[in-house]
Scaffold this active site. Structure first.
Site: not given
Length: 316
Positions: A40, A98-99, A132, A171, A194, A225, A228
């Site tokens: 790998g 997003r982190q 983001h 949001d 939300k 996904t 939302t």
């Protein structure tokens, strides 16, 4: 157009976009061998000289993100050891964005960790689109050219000539993004609140603004996904809105997102090719290319000029 001192190479994540960028610049896509050992581990070998060249590596952080990220690090190390003059990263979608802060105790700030690793591996410059959180630029100790697909997406919506259009922020965190689009489209704006129960799971509780009888346009930096977004669409429909246009720069599309967004109350999902999606997608999805935006940024970096000249309505 350019001398052989400009080299563009593609990672495994989005070779079609890299090819489009090369065609826009009139530069052949560089030859690089990328493979995997049986265990790998990633192998990289440039099949042409890059000594004293300005090397641009095109790699978006799509699924599987950790594999794509590690591949980019290996490509950077190989370029550095092959005596590249500069190593410039074209990362249309910057993963882990997003982190970018600690939202709870004992969490990492993964966006900073990614920046540190890219710095340490020898990056000289990063070109990316619609982070983001724009403050992520400050995680780097090198120049970051932060582009936006706002002009591209808004031009597409303008062609629709929607009379009853309203821009909706899904949001509070997306208000600035929605406000920018509303200013471009000269449209009113609404905002939704939300309640989030888990990552990628949220339910609409309140809407500020009158959406009844209007056609909402939702502008997101990314769709993961799709759960939302569908909840937002259904919340708007419950409040009397017409079918919805969705605009997003980055189609992350995890799991059954493509099927989920093929929703009867969504008129169109307008996305870019910052991340490759399957060719057999529904006609509901309109894919716009960011190749022209990225190639123009590379041209300015090479020839000199202002990156802000790329944005009709201002940068981000």
């Amino acid at each position: 157009m350019y001398s052989d001192k400009l080299k563009i190479f593609s990672g495994s994540s989005n070779p079609k976009l890299a090819e489009r960028i090369s065609n826009e610049l009139g530069v052949p896509l560089g030859q690089v061998k990328l493979s995997r050992f049986k265990c790998g581990e990633i192998y990289c070998c440039y099949e042409e000289t890059i000594r004293n060249c300005d090397v641009f590596l095109v790699q978006t952080f799509s699924h599987p993100i950790n594999e794509q990220f590690m591949e980019l690090l290996v490509m950077m190390d190989a370029a550095k050891r092959a005596s590249a003059k500069t190593i410039n990263l074209v990362i249309p979608y910057y993963g882990y964005s997003r982190q970018e802060r600690k939202a709870a105790p004992r969490e990492p700030i993964s966006a900073k960790l990614v920046a540190d690793l890219l710095n340490a591996a020898g990056a000289d410059r990063v070109i990316t689109i619609d982070l983001h959180a724009p403050a992520i630029q400050g995680f780097f100790n090198i120049p970051v050219d932060h582009l936006t697909a706002l002009d591209l997406l808004s031009a597409h919506i303008k062609k629709k000539e929607i009379d009853d259009l309203i821009v909706v922020s899904p949001d509070a965190g997306g208000v600035t993004r929605a406000e920018n689009l509303a200013n471009v489209l000269e449209a009113p704006i609404a905002m939704m609140f939300k309640k989030r129960y888990a990552h990628n799971e949220a339910v609409v509780t309140h809407v500020i603004g009158d959406v009844k009888g209007k056609t909402p346009v939702i502008f997101e930096d990314l769709i993961d996904t799709g759960t939302t977004i569908v909840n937002v669409v259904e919340g708007l429909k419950e409040r009397g809105a017409n079918d919805v246009f969705i605009c997003a720069t980055h189609p992350v599309f995890s799991g059954p997102a493509l099927q989920r967004l093929d929703h009867p109350n969504i008129r169109e999902v307008v996305i870019t090719d910052s991340i490759a999606i399957p060719d057999d997608h529904s006609s509901r999805f309109q894919v716009l290319s960011v190749a022209g935006l990225l190639s123009n940024a590379i041209r300015i970096i090479k020839d000199g000029g202002s990156i802000s000249s790329l944005f009709k309505y201002g940068g981000v």
